[in-house]
Scaffold this motif. Sequence first.
Motif, PDB file in Angstrom:
ATOM      1  N   ASN A 107       0.817  -1.218   0.000  1.00 48.90           N
ATOM      2  CA  ASN A 107       0.000   0.000   0.000  1.00 48.90           C
ATOM      3  C   ASN A 107       0.850   1.267   0.000  1.00 48.90           C
ATOM      4  O   ASN A 107       0.344   2.343  -0.302  1.00 48.90           O
ATOM      5  N   LYS A 108       2.123   1.163   0.298  1.00 56.59           N
ATOM      6  CA  LYS A 108       3.035   2.315   0.270  1.00 56.59           C
ATOM      7  C   LYS A 108       3.464   2.644  -1.161  1.00 56.59           C
ATOM      8  O   LYS A 108       4.021   3.707  -1.406  1.00 56.59           O
ATOM      9  N   ALA A 109       3.196   1.747  -2.080  1.00 53.24           N
ATOM     10  CA  ALA A 109       3.609   1.951  -3.476  1.00 53.24           C
ATOM     11  C   ALA A 109       2.696   2.957  -4.161  1.00 53.24           C
ATOM     12  O   ALA A 109       1.497   3.030  -3.881  1.00 53.24           O
ATOM     13  N   ALA A 110       3.278   3.722  -5.067  1.00 53.67           N
ATOM     14  CA  ALA A 110       2.495   4.666  -5.866  1.00 53.67           C
ATOM     15  C   ALA A 110       1.674   3.900  -6.905  1.00 53.67           C
ATOM     16  O   ALA A 110       1.964   2.746  -7.235  1.00 53.67           O
ATOM     17  N   LYS A 111       0.703   4.554  -7.445  1.00 53.89           N
ATOM     18  CA  LYS A 111      -0.114   3.970  -8.511  1.00 53.89           C
ATOM     19  C   LYS A 111       0.782   3.641  -9.702  1.00 53.89           C
ATOM     20  O   LYS A 111       1.678   4.402 -10.052  1.00 53.89           O
ATOM     21  N   GLY A 112       0.580   2.474 -10.315  1.00 53.83           N
ATOM     22  CA  GLY A 112       1.320   2.097 -11.514  1.00 53.83           C
ATOM     23  C   GLY A 112       2.615   1.348 -11.274  1.00 53.83           C
ATOM     24  O   GLY A 112       3.340   1.041 -12.219  1.00 53.83           O
ATOM     25  N   VAL A 113       2.915   1.015 -10.026  1.00 56.17           N
ATOM     26  CA  VAL A 113       4.155   0.282  -9.715  1.00 56.17           C
ATOM     27  C   VAL A 113       4.090  -1.125 -10.301  1.00 56.17           C
ATOM     28  O   VAL A 113       3.039  -1.758 -10.342  1.00 56.17           O
ATOM     29  N   HIS A 114       5.241  -1.608 -10.766  1.00 53.92           N
ATOM     30  CA  HIS A 114       5.374  -2.991 -11.236  1.00 53.92           C
ATOM     31  C   HIS A 114       5.962  -3.814 -10.095  1.00 53.92           C
ATOM     32  O   HIS A 114       7.059  -3.522  -9.634  1.00 53.92           O
ATOM     33  N   PHE A 115       5.231  -4.832  -9.646  1.00 54.70           N
ATOM     34  CA  PHE A 115       5.718  -5.745  -8.620  1.00 54.70           C
ATOM     35  C   PHE A 115       6.279  -6.981  -9.317  1.00 54.70           C
ATOM     36  O   PHE A 115       5.564  -7.679 -10.031  1.00 54.70           O
ATOM     37  N   ILE A 116       7.578  -7.236  -9.106  1.00 53.86           N
ATOM     38  CA  ILE A 116       8.227  -8.410  -9.699  1.00 53.86           C
ATOM     39  C   ILE A 116       8.705  -9.297  -8.552  1.00 53.86           C
ATOM     40  O   ILE A 116       9.567  -8.900  -7.774  1.00 53.86           O
ATOM     41  N   PRO A 117       8.135 -10.498  -8.412  1.00 54.56           N
ATOM     42  CA  PRO A 117       8.544 -11.367  -7.304  1.00 54.56           C
ATOM     43  C   PRO A 117       9.893 -12.027  -7.573  1.00 54.56           C
ATOM     44  O   PRO A 117      10.221 -12.343  -8.715  1.00 54.56           O
ATOM     45  N   PHE A 118      10.677 -12.202  -6.510  1.00 56.38           N
ATOM     46  CA  PHE A 118      11.901 -12.994  -6.646  1.00 56.38           C
ATOM     47  C   PHE A 118      11.888 -14.117  -5.619  1.00 56.38           C
ATOM     48  O   PHE A 118      12.839 -14.415  -4.953  1.00 56.38           O
ATOM     49  N   SER A 119      10.750 -14.780  -5.548  1.00 51.34           N
ATOM     50  CA  SER A 119      10.587 -15.948  -4.691  1.00 51.34           C
ATOM     51  C   SER A 119       9.926 -17.044  -5.503  1.00 51.34           C
ATOM     52  O   SER A 119       9.509 -16.821  -6.642  1.00 51.34           O
ATOM     53  N   GLN A 120       9.819 -18.207  -4.926  1.00 52.25           N
ATOM     54  CA  GLN A 120       9.239 -19.322  -5.663  1.00 52.25           C
ATOM     55  C   GLN A 120       7.738 -19.168  -5.854  1.00 52.25           C
ATOM     56  O   GLN A 120       7.169 -19.663  -6.811  1.00 52.25           O
ATOM     57  N   LEU A 121       7.096 -18.476  -4.938  1.00 57.85           N
ATOM     58  CA  LEU A 121       5.646 -18.317  -5.014  1.00 57.85           C
ATOM     59  C   LEU A 121       5.297 -16.954  -5.589  1.00 57.85           C
ATOM     60  O   LEU A 121       5.889 -15.952  -5.188  1.00 57.85           O
ATOM     61  N   PRO A 122       4.324 -16.901  -6.495  1.00 57.37           N
ATOM     62  CA  PRO A 122       3.925 -15.599  -7.045  1.00 57.37           C
ATOM     63  C   PRO A 122       3.170 -14.780  -5.996  1.00 57.37           C
ATOM     64  O   PRO A 122       2.593 -15.326  -5.062  1.00 57.37           O
ATOM     65  N   GLN A 123       3.170 -13.475  -6.159  1.00 54.93           N
ATOM     66  CA  GLN A 123       2.440 -12.577  -5.272  1.00 54.93           C
ATOM     67  C   GLN A 123       0.955 -12.633  -5.583  1.00 54.93           C
ATOM     68  O   GLN A 123       0.554 -12.839  -6.723  1.00 54.93           O
ATOM     69  N   ASN A 124       0.147 -12.410  -4.550  1.00 60.28           N
ATOM     70  CA  ASN A 124      -1.281 -12.217  -4.786  1.00 60.28           C
ATOM     71  C   ASN A 124      -1.464 -10.815  -5.348  1.00 60.28           C
ATOM     72  O   ASN A 124      -0.800  -9.878  -4.910  1.00 60.28           O
ATOM     73  N   ASN A 125      -2.352 -10.686  -6.313  1.00 59.85           N
ATOM     74  CA  ASN A 125      -2.628  -9.371  -6.890  1.00 59.85           C
ATOM     75  C   ASN A 125      -3.517  -8.609  -5.917  1.00 59.85           C
ATOM     76  O   ASN A 125      -4.732  -8.732  -5.943  1.00 59.85           O
ATOM     77  N   LEU A 126      -2.895  -7.821  -5.061  1.00 61.52           N
ATOM     78  CA  LEU A 126      -3.618  -7.152  -3.993  1.00 61.52           C
ATOM     79  C   LEU A 126      -4.128  -5.770  -4.387  1.00 61.52           C
ATOM     80  O   LEU A 126      -5.020  -5.242  -3.754  1.00 61.52           O
ATOM     81  N   ARG A 127      -3.548  -5.172  -5.418  1.00 57.57           N
ATOM     82  CA  ARG A 127      -3.943  -3.824  -5.832  1.00 57.57           C
ATOM     83  C   ARG A 127      -4.322  -3.821  -7.302  1.00 57.57           C
ATOM     84  O   ARG A 127      -3.620  -4.382  -8.134  1.00 57.57           O
ATOM     85  N   LYS A 128      -5.394  -3.149  -7.617  1.00 52.16           N
ATOM     86  CA  LYS A 128      -5.881  -3.085  -8.998  1.00 52.16           C
ATOM     87  C   LYS A 128      -5.138  -2.029  -9.816  1.00 52.16           C
ATOM     88  O   LYS A 128      -5.142  -2.081 -11.038  1.00 52.16           O
ATOM     89  N   ASP A 129      -4.484  -1.065  -9.146  1.00 53.97           N
ATOM     90  CA  ASP A 129      -3.825   0.033  -9.850  1.00 53.97           C
ATOM     91  C   ASP A 129      -2.333  -0.202 -10.074  1.00 53.97           C
ATOM     92  O   ASP A 129      -1.604   0.709 -10.438  1.00 53.97           O
ATOM     93  N   CYS A 130      -1.871  -1.442  -9.859  1.00 51.65           N
ATOM     94  CA  CYS A 130      -0.462  -1.796 -10.054  1.00 51.65           C
ATOM     95  C   CYS A 130      -0.373  -3.025 -10.950  1.00 51.65           C
ATOM     96  O   CYS A 130      -1.353  -3.731 -11.157  1.00 51.65           O
ATOM     97  N   THR A 131       0.822  -3.277 -11.466  1.00 53.83           N
ATOM     98  CA  THR A 131       1.047  -4.434 -12.327  1.00 53.83           C
ATOM     99  C   THR A 131       1.795  -5.501 -11.542  1.00 53.83           C
ATOM    100  O   THR A 131       2.817  -5.210 -10.932  1.00 53.83           O
ATOM    101  N   TYR A 132       1.292  -6.726 -11.573  1.00 56.46           N
ATOM    102  CA  TYR A 132       1.937  -7.844 -10.902  1.00 56.46           C
ATOM    103  C   TYR A 132       2.498  -8.788 -11.957  1.00 56.46           C
ATOM    104  O   TYR A 132       1.753  -9.299 -12.794  1.00 56.46           O
ATOM    105  N   HIS A 133       3.787  -8.997 -11.921  1.00 56.32           N
ATOM    106  CA  HIS A 133       4.428  -9.918 -12.847  1.00 56.32           C
ATOM    107  C   HIS A 133       4.353 -11.327 -12.270  1.00 56.32           C
ATOM    108  O   HIS A 133       4.292 -11.518 -11.060  1.00 56.32           O
TER     109      HIS A 133
END
Length: 152
Positions: A107-133
Amino acid sequence: MENFVERNPNLKIKIVDGTSLAVAVLLHSIPEYTKSVLLAGNFTKTAYFLTLALCQKEVQVEVVQRELYKLLKLQLPQEMQKHLVLSDSCTSKVWLIRDEVGIQEQNKAAKGVHFIPFSQLPQNNLRKDCTYHSTPAVVVPEAFENLHACEN
């Protein structure tokens, strides 16, 4: 791995471990124009080598966790430390995150941030205004043989 190298002294390939392969795939996932990234999560071998590779490319690495910042700074060569920044502002448009990064941090991220995980499990898409890779991955070419052999 040493046995394989000794048995094949004329190899003209680079032998990498899982960490260096993961870092290479992650670096390929980051948009080319990126001048800074925010690194969030715990200190791991992957986090360190990812930070080192980014600093070598003169990409600023922002870290919000003081403990992670201290550990990375201790490990980085002196000339690379200028690219590592302890930050409260979270201004980067690219966040490299591990699975322990929750909704409060995201939630501290600005609108439009790209979240790129570097773990074995993908992130849950928690925000609609950001991009989840997706978790970065590589495809093995069909011509590759003996994929499940221990030497590969």
